[in-house]
Structures are given as structure tokens and as C-alpha cells.
Design a protein around this motif. Sequence first.
Motif, PDB file in Angstrom:
ATOM      1  N   ARG A  44       0.804  -1.216   0.000  1.00 23.23           N
ATOM      2  CA  ARG A  44       0.000   0.000   0.000  1.00 23.23           C
ATOM      3  C   ARG A  44       0.840   1.271   0.000  1.00 23.23           C
ATOM      4  NH1 ARG A  44      -2.708  -3.723   3.121  1.00 23.23           N
ATOM      5  NH2 ARG A  44      -4.929  -4.044   2.633  1.00 23.23           N
ATOM      6  N   SER A  45       2.136   1.122  -0.018  1.00 23.01           N
ATOM      7  CA  SER A  45       3.033   2.267  -0.023  1.00 23.01           C
ATOM      8  C   SER A  45       4.296   1.910  -0.784  1.00 23.01           C
ATOM      9  CB  SER A  45       3.379   2.709   1.404  1.00 23.01           C
ATOM     10  OG  SER A  45       4.080   1.693   2.075  1.00 23.01           O
ATOM     11  N   VAL A  46       5.128   2.905  -0.990  1.00 23.80           N
ATOM     12  CA  VAL A  46       6.363   2.683  -1.734  1.00 23.80           C
ATOM     13  C   VAL A  46       7.355   1.868  -0.913  1.00 23.80           C
ATOM     14  CG1 VAL A  46       8.308   3.831  -2.877  1.00 23.80           C
ATOM     15  CG2 VAL A  46       6.003   4.779  -3.077  1.00 23.80           C
ATOM     16  N   VAL A  47       7.431   2.126   0.380  1.00 21.83           N
ATOM     17  CA  VAL A  47       8.357   1.399   1.242  1.00 21.83           C
ATOM     18  C   VAL A  47       7.664   0.154   1.779  1.00 21.83           C
ATOM     19  CG1 VAL A  47       9.557   3.508   1.875  1.00 21.83           C
ATOM     20  CG2 VAL A  47       7.686   2.684   3.313  1.00 21.83           C
ATOM     21  N   ALA A  48       8.462  -0.831   2.174  1.00 20.82           N
ATOM     22  CA  ALA A  48       7.943  -2.083   2.714  1.00 20.82           C
ATOM     23  C   ALA A  48       8.347  -2.216   4.176  1.00 20.82           C
ATOM     24  CB  ALA A  48       8.467  -3.277   1.920  1.00 20.82           C
ATOM     25  N   ALA A  49       7.619  -3.018   4.902  1.00 19.67           N
ATOM     26  CA  ALA A  49       7.944  -3.254   6.304  1.00 19.67           C
ATOM     27  C   ALA A  49       9.227  -4.067   6.427  1.00 19.67           C
ATOM     28  CB  ALA A  49       6.797  -3.979   6.997  1.00 19.67           C
ATOM     29  N   ALA A  50      10.038  -3.732   7.424  1.00 24.17           N
ATOM     30  CA  ALA A  50      11.272  -4.477   7.688  1.00 24.17           C
ATOM     31  C   ALA A  50      10.935  -5.652   8.596  1.00 24.17           C
ATOM     32  CB  ALA A  50      12.322  -3.571   8.324  1.00 24.17           C
ATOM     33  N   ALA A  51      10.298  -6.651   8.014  1.00 24.37           N
ATOM     34  CA  ALA A  51       9.838  -7.812   8.771  1.00 24.37           C
ATOM     35  C   ALA A  51      10.151  -9.081   8.003  1.00 24.37           C
ATOM     36  CB  ALA A  51       8.334  -7.716   9.042  1.00 24.37           C
ATOM     37  N   VAL A  52      10.335 -10.179   8.746  1.00 22.29           N
ATOM     38  CA  VAL A  52      10.621 -11.487   8.156  1.00 22.29           C
ATOM     39  C   VAL A  52       9.720 -12.514   8.826  1.00 22.29           C
ATOM     40  CG1 VAL A  52      12.366 -13.239   7.671  1.00 22.29           C
ATOM     41  CG2 VAL A  52      13.020 -10.828   7.746  1.00 22.29           C
ATOM     42  N   TYR A  53       9.139 -13.387   8.011  1.00 24.70           N
ATOM     43  CA  TYR A  53       8.249 -14.448   8.492  1.00 24.70           C
ATOM     44  C   TYR A  53       8.771 -15.786   7.989  1.00 24.70           C
ATOM     45  CZ  TYR A  53       4.132 -17.532   8.424  1.00 24.70           C
ATOM     46  OH  TYR A  53       3.263 -18.596   8.572  1.00 24.70           O
ATOM     47  N   LEU A  54       8.854 -16.765   8.913  1.00 23.07           N
ATOM     48  CA  LEU A  54       9.285 -18.113   8.556  1.00 23.07           C
ATOM     49  C   LEU A  54       8.049 -18.993   8.401  1.00 23.07           C
ATOM     50  CD1 LEU A  54      11.559 -20.211   8.132  1.00 23.07           C
ATOM     51  CD2 LEU A  54      11.429 -20.677  10.603  1.00 23.07           C
ATOM     52  N   ARG A  55       7.788 -19.409   7.167  1.00 19.79           N
ATOM     53  CA  ARG A  55       6.656 -20.288   6.922  1.00 19.79           C
ATOM     54  C   ARG A  55       6.909 -21.668   7.523  1.00 19.79           C
ATOM     55  NH1 ARG A  55       5.375 -19.546   0.606  1.00 19.79           N
ATOM     56  NH2 ARG A  55       6.488 -21.538   0.667  1.00 19.79           N
ATOM     57  N   PRO A  56       5.854 -22.429   7.774  1.00 16.98           N
ATOM     58  CA  PRO A  56       6.056 -23.785   8.317  1.00 16.98           C
ATOM     59  C   PRO A  56       6.906 -24.684   7.432  1.00 16.98           C
ATOM     60  CG  PRO A  56       3.775 -23.096   8.622  1.00 16.98           C
ATOM     61  CD  PRO A  56       4.429 -22.038   7.780  1.00 16.98           C
ATOM     62  N   ASP A  57       6.925 -24.407   6.119  1.00 17.81           N
ATOM     63  CA  ASP A  57       7.743 -25.230   5.229  1.00 17.81           C
ATOM     64  C   ASP A  57       9.191 -24.760   5.164  1.00 17.81           C
ATOM     65  OD1 ASP A  57       7.435 -22.880   3.880  1.00 17.81           O
ATOM     66  OD2 ASP A  57       6.576 -23.752   2.057  1.00 17.81           O
TER      67      ASP A  57
END
Length: 512
Positions: A44-57
Motif C-alpha cells: 500500500r506504499s512505496v516502502v515495505a515493512a522491515a519484517a521477516v516471516y518463517l513459513r512452516p515449510d
Amino acid sequence: MARDVGSRKAAQVTYSLGVHLGTTSVAAAVAQGTRTEMVGLGERSVVAAAAVYLRPDGVLIVGDPAARRHHLDPERVVRQVRRRLGDPTPILLGGVGFDASVLLARMVTDVVSRVSAARGYPPEMVVLSRPASWGPFRRELFDNVSQLAGLPESRTITAAEAAAAHYGAVRRIADNEVVAVLHLGGGTCEVTVLRKTSNGFVVLGAPESMERLGGTNIDEALLNHIDHATDNALADLDITNRSTAAMLARLHRDCALAKEALSFDDDAVVPVFLPDRQVDVRLTRATLEGLASPVLEATAGVFRQALDAADVTARDLGAVLLTGGSTRVPLLGRMISDLAGRPVVTDRHPEFVTALGAARLAVLERAFAAQSGFRGAGYGSESPADRVELARAGTGDGMAMRSSGGNAHGGYPAASLDDEETVMYSSAQFARADEAQAAPEPAEQAGARGARPGRRAAWIVAIATVAALAVIALVIFLVAGSLGIGGIIGDHQTSTLLPKPPPTAATTTPSG
């Protein structure tokens, strides 16, 4: 088929990429010659959140998709990754430990991959920005991020220098003029004082910073205000409920939009979707500034400390340059202007400034490498003598950037260097390098050719030293023999240096 491939390569216009890995957001910009533009990373914006998600796989997801899962699966999501750089404790995602540098590299890889896919080919040069206040340990760790990301040609630069490069491209900064770069982002406040020289910018004193001070503090105060306006309805919510988590995530986004709107409007409305009703909370600019005043006053304190560390007064400043999304609050500009008595320069999108400046510097770095054959690691070195320098290119009248010392990288096609303003106000600093030759020899060939005579001379000196020591030892032996102590020396040499003959039956004694 060969003709099609050749035509596509000919049609490609080389470009460079600047990436700002902030505490709470990631921004990127591309530069082609004199033109720079932002790259859309967020949903929704030009910048992205500085976040990381580890999927179950086991797959790592970064950016806004990862941030959305924070309320739903917090044990598998980490935000503000940069803050953990240098922390010996691993970041646990779903029970799996990760080093912060690995997760930062994953963010960089995602940015480069998305930009390369959109343009059809990768950038020639990538420049990553970092806080100017970091010490040698964290700087070294951050320099390794580009290697972990597999970038063949990259550099690191301080965020303050990148901001100065961007503002210097649109606002002329005179030689010897002193400017202060004030950054207030989502989670970090940093102030750096720089002096403009004929070679670029020199950092004065030690940059001052305060961790955990920024937009997130204002967000917390804003959420508390909304909770009070809804009769503490937010505090009574069950955050383990998935629908509640989704509602809170949307509320955070709407608060961020309201903050941005209040930078140029007098009021804004934040919709709050409670389980049993919807409440519209009206916010005014005065309300926001009252909530943000503790953060802004602390920022002003960091500003004063930076001036003291640089041994300059507010009267010495030519301007104060603002960067970071939280500098949108108009009260901050007024406070700093009243405090310094100097003009405050800001951009319509201050959160873009660092990435745009990094992209400009990436063009200059590639231009110097292409025109001079110089290869170096660049901006992350610890010693000021190894920081970025300027050297005149062998062709043209512009200045190109030079970085001294570091790792070697492979060559790329030449990049255009025709933006005089951008070059003049680049972040290059400290002593001017020698002017490049009109037809410079490649650095690798010159270094190898120059090293051979030195090696021959070293071998000659070593051989002569060994021969002299042998002669001295022989003389000592002869003199000692003439004095009647040669037998002692000879016996000692025989007993210690030469292998003894095997014992005979007559001389052998039973063991034990």
C-alpha cells in the motif's frame, strides 16, 4: 535467435540500485544516469515493512506479507531486524535460530530480485545505507550482508552521506558550509554533522543517536489516545483471536495514514472496527503534535548533543537536512528551526531521501570503476583514511567517486557520468586522490606488474642475509677451534644436531 539476444542486450540501459534498510521499513531507488526514482516495495506504499516471516515449510517471507502475519503468528515473525545486528543471541522464528545478518541479506535479495524481474536484468551496482553512528563491529557485520546476499558488485554508505548526496543534487551547498543531517525514522533517531569541502563531505565529530526513539513511540501514544477515546475498548480485546488480530493490523495502518495526512491537513479520521461497533476517532494536528512532543523534544536533545560532539554551534550551520518518515510532523521542523536559527530543508517524502541518495552514489561508484579500472570495497571501512575519496576521471570534467582499500570485484560496462550537480555534492570525503591517467592501465595489471620487482628485491635481500650469517658462523667456528675449544663445540654439535649411531652389543645396557 542470436540476433534477438544481441538486440535485447543493446536495448538494455544500465542502472544502479540504492537500498535503505531502516529499522522499521525498507526503501529502494534506481538511478540511470541523472535520473533517480523510487521502487515500489510495499503493498500500500512505496516502502515495505522491515519484517521477516518463517513459513512452516521453512521458506522466509519478507516485507508487508511478513508484517501482516505478526498478529496471527508472532512466534514466526520478527520486526526491526536491523536492531538485532551484532546481538549474539539468535533470532528465533518458529524455534529456528537465525543471525540478523542472514535475515537482512534475505531482505536485500528480495529487493534486488524484484527490481531485476521488473527491469529484465540486474543492477550494475548496489549501494546499501547504514547508520553513521555504528561502531567498527556492527559496520563489519553490515558489510557482510551484501556478500550473504550474493551481490557481485556492492558498497555500503552511511545514511547521512546518502542524504547529503540527494539534497546536494537539488540545493547548492557551498564549500566549507556545515550542514546537519537529522534522521528520525520508525525506531531510530540520529544526527550527523558534515562539512562540505572541495572533495565532498567530511563528518565532524561523532554522530549522535538514540535507539528506540521514533515513529513507533508516536504510534503507541496514538493507540493509547484512540483506546481512551473508545472507552478502553482496545484494552479489552482478545488479541489471540484471529479477527481481532486482523483488526489491530488494519488499525495500525490507518494510524500511519492519519499521521501522514496530518503533515499537510489540520484533521483526520481514524476508523476503529470493534467487534460490536465502528467508532470514528477524529484527530487534529494539534492532538498529534501533543502526543508526539516527548519524542520530538528528545530528538532536539540528540541534535544539541551532535552539535557539541562536532564542536560547532547552531550559528555555524548552513542548513539542517531532515530525513525519515517521522520528520513529517510539522512541529519537529519548527522546533529545530527555532533551536538552530537556521533553515530546515525537507523533502515531500523524507522517507525516500536516503534510498535516492544511495542510488545516486551507486552511479558515481560504477562510473569511477569503469573509467579508472579501480576496484575497492568502499564505504564500510573503519579507518577514515580508507573512506570514500574523489578522483578526477580520465575523461570528462566531472568528479567520480573512489573508494580506497577493500575487496576486489569484477568489472561491469561503463556507466554514464553526466550529472554535474549529483557528482559535486556526492558523499565522497577526506583527501583527494591523485588524478587518474588519461588512459589508465587496469588496476589489476598495474598492481601485478609493480609487485614483481618488489618481490625480486626481497628475495635478493633474504639470500644475502643468509649467506652473511653462514660466513659469520664459519669464522666463529674456526676461531673457537684455534683456541682449543673446538672439541667441545664439535661434541656438542654431534650430540645435539647429528643422529647418534646405533648402539653395539658391548655398549647396550638392559632397560630397567
